[in-house]
Scaffold this active site. Sequence first.
Site, PDB file in Angstrom:
ATOM      1  CG  ASP A 124      38.878  42.054  35.887  1.00 48.57           C
ATOM      2  OD1 ASP A 124      39.901  42.715  36.352  1.00 48.57           O
ATOM      3  OD2 ASP A 124      38.355  40.878  36.137  1.00 48.57           O
ATOM      4  CG  ASP A 181      39.672  38.526  42.598  1.00 46.33           C
ATOM      5  OD1 ASP A 181      38.864  39.356  42.309  1.00 46.33           O
ATOM      6  OD2 ASP A 181      40.354  38.048  41.358  1.00 46.33           O
TER       7      ASP A 181
HETATM    8  C1  DGJ Z   1      39.650  39.139  38.363  1.00 46.88           C
HETATM    9  C2  DGJ Z   1      38.373  39.827  39.149  1.00 46.88           C
HETATM   10  O1  DGJ Z   1      39.105  40.426  40.079  1.00 46.88           O
HETATM   11  C3  DGJ Z   1      37.131  39.081  39.505  1.00 46.88           C
HETATM   12  O2  DGJ Z   1      36.480  39.754  40.285  1.00 46.88           O
HETATM   13  C4  DGJ Z   1      36.488  38.587  38.268  1.00 46.88           C
HETATM   14  O3  DGJ Z   1      35.869  39.538  37.654  1.00 46.88           O
HETATM   15  C5  DGJ Z   1      37.448  37.904  37.380  1.00 46.88           C
HETATM   16  N1  DGJ Z   1      38.546  38.914  36.976  1.00 46.88           N
HETATM   17  C6  DGJ Z   1      36.811  37.379  36.117  1.00 46.88           C
HETATM   18  O4  DGJ Z   1      37.571  36.908  35.239  1.00 46.88           O
END
Ligand code: DGJ
Length: 733
Positions: A471, A541
């Site tokens: 990430d 997300d």
């Molecule tokens: C952003 C990501 O897109 C999510 O899927 C998740 O992993 C969060 N960060 C965790 O902080």
Amino acid sequence: MKKALLLVVVLVVNMAPGFAVADDKKIIAINTGNTSLVLMANNQGKVFHKYFGASLDKPEEILNCLPYDPRRYETFEACSTFGNENKHEVALKVRHADGNMTTDLRYQSHRQTRIDGNVTETRILLKDDHYPFLVTLIYRAHRDEDIITSRISIENKEDGTIVLEKFASADLVLSSGEYWLSHFYGSWSGEMQMEEERIGKGIRIIDSKKGIRTTQSENSAFLLSMDQPSREEQGEVIGGALAWSGNYQLCFEIDSRNTLHLTAGMNPFGSDYHVDPGETFDTPPFIFSYSDRGKGQISRNFHRWARKYSLRDGDKPRPVVLNSWEGAYFTFDEDTITKMITDAASMGVEMFVLDDGWFANKYPRNNDKAGLGDWQVNKKKLPHGIDYLIDHAEKEGIKFGIWVEPEMVNPKSELAENHPEWIVQSAHRKPILMRNQLLLDLSNPAVCEFVFEVVDDLLTKHPRIAYIKWDANRHVQNFGSTYLPADRQSHLWIDYTRGLYSVYERLMDRHPDVIFQVCSSGGGRVDFGSLAYHHEFWASDNTDAFTRIFMQWNTTHIYPPMAMGAHVSASPNHQTGNSSPLKTRFDVAMSGRLGVELQPSHMTDEELDFAKKAIAEYKRIRDVVQLGDLYRLISPYKENRAALMYVTEKKDRAVVFAYTTQYHIRQDYPTVKLRGLSPEKTYLVEEINTRSTSKVFNGSGKTFSGNYLMNHGMQLKIRKSNETACLELTEKR
Ligand code: DGJ
């Protein structure tokens, strides 16, 4: 047509190097199965862009039209440079060692080499007319996929340092009446929104100046339709994508003669780059494709190319994942996770991924305010460590993966206390936090080493970790590096991405069997640069099925569906608040790389049974979805519904997905005409993912010819918003 073109490829290759014709002009044809890019070197050694489009069987016929009036026709060089006759945006701008800002490139030689039966590389060496300054144009033509890649390599043989002020990977010229640009803009939780606009005279730039997370607000890929808005299976379309995860710039310039000139490459924004004597500077590849059969063919070209030449292990179907984020967020302990693993396994999930929140002790990572950078297991939450969880997953018969964000740091962390100098920062300015975090400076090799070690240690100490979700939740602000010298601060943008790629590369070498997912606040790093080091991407997300119908529709215009993480999450959806039935959520997620992103213990027995069945069905059809050819049938932008399908290369199996996006007011069930099947073959059509015996297609369980399915089509009884269908087609011999 294809046969004739193959012949051209062979002829051109045989004539290389330096195929000379009358007047010492040279035609350099770069051919794929159905397309040609033609360049010409004139008798002064200037290399011009002459043509890109459907295959030219005899590209040398271009010479029959000579002499051209150079004022009218020969103004688009294959690598246009600043300071001579070019009066448009240029691909290359250089400040030579003596301060001269102009460059005048001349042909030296060219070479065409077969890399394998499918790929031919063309290298054209150019040299400045005065300076020992060399540029090699490097094109790779992929015959079967109709994809060409273009990049340049710059070599400084001058006796002092030169400064690159613009350095595009590709310089293309197109000629059409109208140009319709489809581009993909967005924001967090709303990535890859597609917009098509007619571009007029002047300059239209698509770019990123964020440094990282560069595809969150605009993706570095586009489609350009000639003469008319793009259509799925008709019309001339060009697709382009830059394989670079740093700042990029796509510049479309239409001049008064209506010629479109495109330069695509790293963004020169604040990025002057010094190249010392004897050094070379390589630009990333720009990938492009032409089709006279609509944008559907462009997407299939990109997908096929990506599976074979870009994406990691593009021939291997991906596992079904359960990712803990939306099911647990930061609030979990060992029992929560082991229970989730057990439930995931009983649903048929093959990989459990532990998301954010598992690390840091002095400043525990219980929310996004602390702990980032301290990559030790949190002893309170997970007292028995990671291997205990892996043992449990293996006992349940599934694999284990884990989340990392090693490029970033919370100020409240031991890492920030110990290495404040590793943080990207501007002298005399206050730090700007984003999601309470700062960015590590990957232009610094010591920081790259640290980032490498974080992940390498994790994978070495726990060799059964099978999946890494990588990430990155902020972009560059507080621009500046404590590592780079004062006169090279502008290198930060490029050196950051190069540093990141060097880390990825080392990790790939050391841990070739680990699956890597690229995530950057969702879809912030979806580009062919990062995909070369990853197996898949987290598209967004936003996991809401309704939003995903559109977002995934758009994403598949460029990026391969097998790599598109698509997860079934809770209803009402955490991002949008929309509610949708579990079947709808599965039918939408199953059109990409299926995963689950919820807390199974919150599901009813009935839901768990449904999920179990759907996952089993996905496993049966996943090779069709992940390795097949995509046909987008009905656009959700045109109607209150959408349909798409996948077909295997042999055309013996197919899967159709159909969705409604809004109630169909006083409409019958419109037909869905399939594509890509073999008209002569007979297919058994079966509806899958059903809740009961309900059938949306009266013919489910019966056989039909490909001819019928493609011409007559199927009437699907889905009408209410949120109603969806999934149908499996199998050839009956
Ligand atoms: C952003 C990501 O897109 C999510 O899927 C998740 O992993 C969060 N960060 C965790 O902080």
